[in-house]
Design an enzyme around this catalytic site. Structure first.
Site, PDB file in Angstrom:
ATOM      1  N   HIS A 133      24.112  39.577  40.639  1.00 23.58           N
ATOM      2  CA  HIS A 133      23.772  38.283  41.239  1.00 23.58           C
ATOM      3  C   HIS A 133      23.559  38.408  42.740  1.00 23.58           C
ATOM      4  O   HIS A 133      23.679  37.442  43.472  1.00 23.58           O
ATOM      5  CB  HIS A 133      24.841  37.228  40.937  1.00 23.58           C
ATOM      6  CG  HIS A 133      25.294  37.268  39.508  1.00 23.58           C
ATOM      7  ND1 HIS A 133      26.418  37.954  39.123  1.00 23.58           N
ATOM      8  CD2 HIS A 133      24.748  36.763  38.378  1.00 23.58           C
ATOM      9  CE1 HIS A 133      26.556  37.850  37.804  1.00 23.58           C
ATOM     10  NE2 HIS A 133      25.553  37.141  37.341  1.00 23.58           N
TER      11      HIS A 133
HETATM   12  S1  FES Z   1      27.078  39.478  42.180  1.00 22.71           S
HETATM   13 FE1  FES Z   1      27.789  38.607  40.309  1.00 22.71          FE
HETATM   14  S2  FES Z   1      28.854  40.292  39.538  1.00 22.71           S
HETATM   15 FE2  FES Z   1      28.222  41.107  41.387  1.00 22.71          FE
END
Ligand code: FES
Lengths: 690, 176
Positions: free
Chosen positions: B141
């Protein structure tokens, strides 16, 4: 389950649900308001006991499945890891394994009760047949469960039972291949058995729902065998039946706990602590005790197909019972002849069970044939005939009358409880440890062990000395695969500290790797490591030892046994004698004689041992006086070595024994107090009903 | 159903019911205990989680390795001068999870960063040497960590955790 209920919950939220799904009304009408005959005796609590056992088996089974690996190479080990490493794994496994026996024990009582009181008669035929279906499913489930630990008995039990189907004309071989998923019992077989063993209990639960449904439609039978006529004949299920069932369950749990905590291996077979070996069949293949009567029937018929047919018929015939016995009077209480034949039939079943556990030779075969005839004659000749010739005694007018009459005859109840105890004891006949040292080995003398009995504990000094003997002598040839160095510091073990265990481990060279260069390397042992095996593989071990690999010692003290014989094994149940294994190991270590007795010769490459079955053992005399020196000044004699190393091996086989016995005592204390409380509560509740 | 006949002993009767009920509750609770406790790691798993030793000598400056301890990936980075410089000079107030670089490495071993390579967002493994901060970039993410393993950007709430470890010598550490 007995029609629509006018029950209405008062809580508005429950009301809301009830209008959409009348589940509370269903529960209320089935388990609260449901009228039960007021004269039910304790034999009727076995329905509740069985429900509890089914629930418990599913619960412990689901948990065990979280830790079990259904693979031919890993299954045996994973079961050992459950028992050794999983928190309370030993408890869960004992509950599940002994639970299977208890389940069958309860179902047999339940079935005999139905037989005695005519619970299969009109209008309860479907109820009875559903019960037979449950029983069949239980047998299938129990059999497949027994295969899962993948020990010698598992493997050979699976082989023998699946081969029953090879008796089918024309398609036999194909059916068996289909069952196996291979050319022999193997990994695919284990996998599918695991899958089905997980599935079938839920099928059983489904049929149990039908069974209870049918029960609630027809209403319960009762000892008088007359249908309830007025309100006075029944009491509401809750609290009366509920509390009585709960008392019955708590008493049953005491019996169950005796096995779980004190006799976990009493009903099992020592051979199942030997990993499955497709190349060697155990000397005596015996199924679990609850199949023994049918096994005896199978063996008493000299023709393969006929034997298999007879065995299955012995169970299927139960389905036809409602029509075979057409007598109008239900309860055997009022049928003087049927009552006697019933007890004869019980004895026939027990004797068949006993024969099933004996080798199929000589007198046992004849007796088996006679009893098989008796078994079928009971259903096919005696019951139909009795229905025509017997004059039953008059049955009471109503259940209320029966209750009045019964309050005078308390003694009879006591007598039937006594009888039940005897039956219980004898039913365990078949489950007793099987012959191991039977063929031409003397029975090992019983030794006194610090770890025997309900308060038994390992003697720490003996464990430490035994470890020394193992390390300096036995470990040259025998592995100890399931014991890790960290175990030396476990509570209930030899009592070393973490640091001592680490120091002990670091004296060993452990093969590790591959490293970044892809090479295996040696490093000093850590506590997480297991005792290294003396040989890299079984072939090397066999090659170095005259063609037979020395067995692993981790489970040796539980994997060997010898026949205790009748009536000794009955006493063993009460005295909690569980030390056949240690007695045997100790005796073997001391049983070497330089010269065989006159007239006895042992083959080359073997040695004479007084206690070894057949006397010719491949292992040369391993211990001699003065071989190992003890720091604590214990005598350096073979007797002492044998005793200490056996104690050590018992601990290696059962590292949590002390916890088992300690928790067992607590559970026992609790259950006894609880049963007493339940008893008085039950009396208080029932005081209003009388 | 249960009325008149024993109303003369209400207290004894109630006591019995309460005692039985309490005993049943105690029994049930005691039964549940092992049924739940079995889900915890077993003894072999715990034993396998013992400390491990890692030799740092082969790790060149600017390189990093991944080792596993208790099933978790541990990044061991041999930081360059530039990376150390960046890690030390950033203003703490600009960090979402303020922590000085000195609190994340061992004194005197500034060049070694040892962090658990598990994104504090939802557990993916960040990729080393990626992202805008000369540190780690999590592909799941988009969380970005700097050369000290501190969260700089993205949804992750906290810095990469530092496992317990100690230097046994200048080129050897023990994790755990
Ligand atoms: S940014 Fe969501 S798990 Fe690493």
């Amino acid at each position: 389950m007995s029609g629509p209920s006018d029950f209405q919950p008062s809580n508005p939220a429950l009301k809301w649900i009830e209008r959409r799904l009348p589940i509370f009304g269903l529960i209320h009408s089935s388990f609260v308001a449901y009228p039960t005959p007021r004269n039910l005796n304790y034999w009727w609590t076995f329905g509740a006991i069985l429900s509890m056992m089914l629930g418990l088996q599913i619960l412990t089974g689901v948990i065990l499945a979280m830790h079990y690996t259904p693979h031919a190479d890993l299954a045996f080990k994973s079961v050992e890891l459950i028992v050794r490493d999983v928190n309370y794994g030993w408890l869960l496994r004992n509950m599940h394994a002994c639970g299977a026996s208890m389940f069958f024990f309860a179902v047999y009582i339940h079935m005999f009760r139905g037989l005695y009181y005519g619970s299969y008669k009109e209008p309860r035929e479907v109820l009875w047949i559903l019960g037979v279906i449950i029983y069949l499913l239980m047998m299938a489930t129990g059999f497949m469960g027994y295969v899962l630990p993948w020990g010698q008995m598992s493997f050979w039990g699976a082989t023998v039972i699946t081969n029953l189907f090879s008796a089918v004309p024309y398609f036999g071989e194909s059916i068996v291949t289909l069952l196996w998923g291979g050319y022999s019992v193997g990994n695919p077989t284990l996998n599918r058995f695991f899958s089905l063993h997980y599935l079938l209990p839920f099928v059983i639960a489904g049929v149990v729902v039908l069974h209870i449904w049918a029960l609630h439609v027809a209403g319960q039978n009762n000892p008088a065998g007359v249908e309830p006529k007025t309100e006075k004949d029944t009491v509401p299920f809750t609290p009366y039946a509920t509390i009585k069932d709960a008392f019955g369950v708590s008493c049953f749990l005491i019996f169950f706990a005796w096995f779980i905590f004190y006799m976990p291996n009493y009903l099992g077979d020592a051979d199942n602590y030997i990993p499955a070996n497709p190349g060697v069949t155990p000397a005596h293949i015996v199924p679990e005790w609850y199949y023994l009567p049918f096994y005896a029937i199978l063996r008493s018929i000299p023709n393969k197909l006929a034997g298999v047919v007879a065995m299955f018929s012995a169970i299927i015939i139960l389905c036809f019972l409602p029509w075979l016995d057409s007598a109008r009077t239900r309860s055997s209480k009022y049928r003087p002849l049927a009552k006697q034949f019933f007890w004869i039939f019980v004895v026939v079943c027990i004797l068949l069970g006993y024969l099933g556990s004996q080798p199929p030779e000589g007198i046992y075969v004849i007796a088996g044939r006679i009893l098989t005839v008796c078994y079928f004659a009971y259903f096919l000749i005696v019951l139909p005939l009795l229905a025509r010739i017997e004059t039953p005694r008059p049955v009471p007018n109503s259940i209320a009358d029966d209750v009045l009459a019964k309050s005078k005859g308390r003694a009879a109840t006591a007598a039937s409880v006594m009888l039940a105890m005897v039956v219980a004891g004898s039913l365990l006949v078949g489950g007793t440890q099987n012959a191991k040292a039977e063929e031409g080995g003397d029975n090992p003398p019983a030794q006194s062990w610090s770890f025997s009995g309900p308060f038994g504990k390992y003697d720490r000094g003996s464990l430490q000395r035994g470890l020394k003997v193992y390390k300096e002598v036995c470990s040259a040839c025998h592995s100890l695969n399931y014991v890790a160095f960290r175990n030396l510091a476990d509570p209930g073990g030899p009592g070393y500290s973490e640091a001592q265990a680490a120091a002990f481990a670091s004296e060993y060279k452990i093969k590790d790797g591959p490293n970044d260069q892809g090479e295996m390397f040696e490093r000093p042992g850590r506590t997480a490591d297991y005792f290294p095996a003396p040989f890299p593989n079984e072939q090397a071990a066999a090659a170095a030892n005259g063609g037979k690999a020395p067995p692993d010692l981790s489970l040796m003290a539980k994997a060997r046994s010898y026949k205790r014989g009748f009536p000794q094994f009955v006493f063993d149940f009460f005295t909690q004698y569980q030390e056949q294994g240690p007695d045997y190991v100790d005796a073997i270590l001391q049983g070497f004689e330089d010269k065989p007795p006159a007239g006895v010769t042992v083959p080359d490459g073997t040695y004479y041992n007084k206690y070894f079955p057949g006397h010719a053992i491949k292992m040369p005399k391993p211990l001699s006086d003065g071989q190992v020196t003890f720091d604590d000044g214990s005598p350096a004699t073979v007797k002492q070595y044998a005793h200490d190393v056996t104690t050590f091996l018992m601990w290696a086989a059962e590292p949590h024994m002390e916890a088992r016995k300690r928790i067992g005592m607590q559970v026992f204390f609790f259950l006894v107090v609880f049963a007493i409380l339940m008893y008085f509560t039950k009396r208080k509740v029932w005081a209003d009903a009388h | 159903m249960t009325t008149a006949s024993s109303a003369d002993h209400p207290t004894r009767r109630d006591f019995l019911f309460v005692a039985t009920g309490a005993a049943a509750a105690v029994g049930a609770a005691a039964t549940v205990w092992p049924l739940v406790a079995q889900m915890n790691p077993d003894a072999a798993t715990i034993a396998a989680g013992a400390p491990i030793q890692v030799d740092l000598a082969p790790i060149a400056e600017g390189q990093d390795i991944k080792v596993f301890w208790r099933g978790k990936p541990i990044y061991i980075s041999h930081r360059t001068k530039k990376q150390i410089q960046e890690a030390q000079s950033v203003a703490l107030s600009s960090l979402p999870d303020p922590q000085p670089d000195s609190a994340r490495v061992k004194a005197g071993h500034d060049q070694w960063l040892v962090v658990i390579g598990i994104c504090t967002h939802l557990g993916c493994i960040p990729i080393a040497h990626e992202g805008n901060y000369d540190g780690f970039f999590c592909p799941c993410h988009g969380s970005q960590y700097d050369s000290s393993g501190r969260i700089r950007q993205g949804p992750a709430p906290a810095n990469l955790a530092v496992p317990p470890y100690a230097f046994l010598s200048d080129t050897k550490i023990q994790i755990g």
